[in-house]
Design a protein around this motif. Sequence first.
Motif, PDB file in Angstrom:
ATOM      1  N   GLY A   1     -15.381  -2.413 -50.674  1.00  0.00           N
ATOM      2  CA  GLY A   1     -16.476  -1.561 -50.263  1.00  0.00           C
ATOM      3  C   GLY A   1     -16.509  -0.147 -50.792  1.00  0.00           C
ATOM      4  N   ASP A   2     -15.571   0.232 -51.658  1.00  0.00           N
ATOM      5  CA  ASP A   2     -15.603   1.593 -52.199  1.00  0.00           C
ATOM      6  C   ASP A   2     -14.846   1.629 -53.523  1.00  0.00           C
ATOM      7  N   TRP A   3     -15.062   2.724 -54.267  1.00  0.00           N
ATOM      8  CA  TRP A   3     -14.332   2.922 -55.531  1.00  0.00           C
ATOM      9  C   TRP A   3     -12.909   3.379 -55.214  1.00  0.00           C
ATOM     10  N   ARG A   4     -11.920   2.662 -55.766  1.00  0.00           N
ATOM     11  CA  ARG A   4     -10.524   2.902 -55.413  1.00  0.00           C
ATOM     12  C   ARG A   4      -9.701   3.336 -56.633  1.00  0.00           C
ATOM     13  N   ASP A   5      -8.763   4.243 -56.369  1.00  0.00           N
ATOM     14  CA  ASP A   5      -7.784   4.603 -57.392  1.00  0.00           C
ATOM     15  C   ASP A   5      -6.883   3.405 -57.686  1.00  0.00           C
ATOM     16  N   HIS A   6      -6.423   3.324 -58.931  1.00  0.00           N
ATOM     17  CA  HIS A   6      -5.503   2.264 -59.335  1.00  0.00           C
ATOM     18  C   HIS A   6      -4.400   2.836 -60.227  1.00  0.00           C
ATOM     19  N   TYR A   7      -3.212   2.293 -60.079  1.00  0.00           N
ATOM     20  CA  TYR A   7      -2.142   2.505 -61.051  1.00  0.00           C
ATOM     21  C   TYR A   7      -2.321   1.488 -62.181  1.00  0.00           C
ATOM     22  N   ALA A   8      -2.086   1.903 -63.416  1.00  0.00           N
ATOM     23  CA  ALA A   8      -2.182   1.000 -64.567  1.00  0.00           C
ATOM     24  C   ALA A   8      -0.781   0.723 -65.125  1.00  0.00           C
ATOM     25  N   PHE A   9      -0.510  -0.549 -65.365  1.00  0.00           N
ATOM     26  CA  PHE A   9       0.766  -0.996 -65.934  1.00  0.00           C
ATOM     27  C   PHE A   9       0.466  -1.897 -67.128  1.00  0.00           C
ATOM     28  N   ALA A  10       1.364  -1.914 -68.107  1.00  0.00           N
ATOM     29  CA  ALA A  10       1.099  -2.727 -69.297  1.00  0.00           C
ATOM     30  C   ALA A  10       2.399  -3.146 -69.973  1.00  0.00           C
ATOM     31  N   LEU A  11       2.276  -4.158 -70.800  1.00  0.00           N
ATOM     32  CA  LEU A  11       3.319  -4.573 -71.738  1.00  0.00           C
ATOM     33  C   LEU A  11       2.656  -4.844 -73.072  1.00  0.00           C
ATOM     34  N   VAL A  12       3.370  -4.550 -74.152  1.00  0.00           N
ATOM     35  CA  VAL A  12       2.930  -4.973 -75.479  1.00  0.00           C
ATOM     36  C   VAL A  12       3.914  -6.010 -76.001  1.00  0.00           C
ATOM     37  N   ARG A  13       3.435  -6.834 -76.900  1.00  0.00           N
ATOM     38  CA  ARG A  13       4.168  -8.029 -77.307  1.00  0.00           C
ATOM     39  C   ARG A  13       5.564  -7.723 -77.839  1.00  0.00           C
ATOM     40  N   GLU A  14       5.700  -6.650 -78.614  1.00  0.00           N
ATOM     41  CA  GLU A  14       7.017  -6.397 -79.210  1.00  0.00           C
ATOM     42  C   GLU A  14       8.051  -5.919 -78.205  1.00  0.00           C
ATOM     43  N   GLU A  15       7.623  -5.559 -76.993  1.00  0.00           N
ATOM     44  CA  GLU A  15       8.575  -5.183 -75.951  1.00  0.00           C
ATOM     45  C   GLU A  15       9.324  -6.389 -75.393  1.00  0.00           C
ATOM     46  N   VAL A  16       8.758  -7.573 -75.538  1.00  0.00           N
ATOM     47  CA  VAL A  16       9.341  -8.769 -74.926  1.00  0.00           C
ATOM     48  C   VAL A  16       9.396  -9.915 -75.941  1.00  0.00           C
ATOM     49  N   PRO A  17      10.185  -9.764 -77.029  1.00  0.00           N
ATOM     50  CA  PRO A  17      10.231 -10.817 -78.042  1.00  0.00           C
ATOM     51  C   PRO A  17      10.746 -12.147 -77.490  1.00  0.00           C
ATOM     52  N   GLU A  18      11.566 -12.078 -76.425  1.00  0.00           N
ATOM     53  CA  GLU A  18      12.098 -13.296 -75.821  1.00  0.00           C
ATOM     54  C   GLU A  18      11.159 -13.883 -74.781  1.00  0.00           C
ATOM     55  N   GLY A  19      10.091 -13.162 -74.440  1.00  0.00           N
ATOM     56  CA  GLY A  19       9.155 -13.603 -73.418  1.00  0.00           C
ATOM     57  C   GLY A  19       9.403 -12.888 -72.100  1.00  0.00           C
ATOM     58  N   VAL A  20       8.331 -12.679 -71.351  1.00  0.00           N
ATOM     59  CA  VAL A  20       8.429 -11.984 -70.067  1.00  0.00           C
ATOM     60  C   VAL A  20       9.225 -12.817 -69.063  1.00  0.00           C
TER      61      VAL A  20
END
Length: 209
Positions: free
Chosen positions: A166-185
């Motif tokens: 019901g309203d606009w909410r703040d959000h934290y953003a998190f990410a991964l890029v492929r080369e950070e996890v060559p073995e897989g997440v």
Amino acid sequence: MDLTIPREQGPVAIRLVRQRDARVLQQELLSNRSWLRPWEATSPDGPVSFDMRLGIRRLLQQYRDGNGVPFVMEYDGEVAGQLNVWGIARGSLASATIGYWVSERFAGRNVTPTSVAMATDICFTELRLHRMEICIRPENQASLRVVEKLGFRYEGLRRRYIHINGDWRDHYAFALVREEVPEGVLRRWLDGRAPADAASRPPEDQRSV
């Protein structure tokens, strides 16, 4: 898209949503209203349809168009929730966003982190995406534990980012890029090598929400 799914790890599995999942998914959503309502996307233009059959048709069309991948999460063969990869961008961006919900009765069984890890691995290896993002309300401690477990990296605070409950909410953003996890997440997490502090939020961001 032709993906190698379903994927499973122990009792947890993800697979593409099917039209015949509509009834059980709608039952889960209705029986989990108090559990899910604080985190559900809404529309500033007013109420949206709660027709799960229509929703699944739209999700599968997005999948056929290459814009998203709609998963069902299962635990011991029972439907436990949904995980959607959406907003797939190709070319120089090569990214997507993950959103999910899990039924309260399956909370605490690692359904969500296992599913997020498997879905991210599919996106990195089969879709050849470069970056995966998860945006979480600061109040959603259960979802924050997911990115903390998997070592998603904190990228910042997004003010009044998504219309939720019901309203606009703040959000934290998190990410991964492929080369950070060559073995897989999933493999990195199961081996205990996910960085423990990657998802840590700086005090100024925590104070300002």
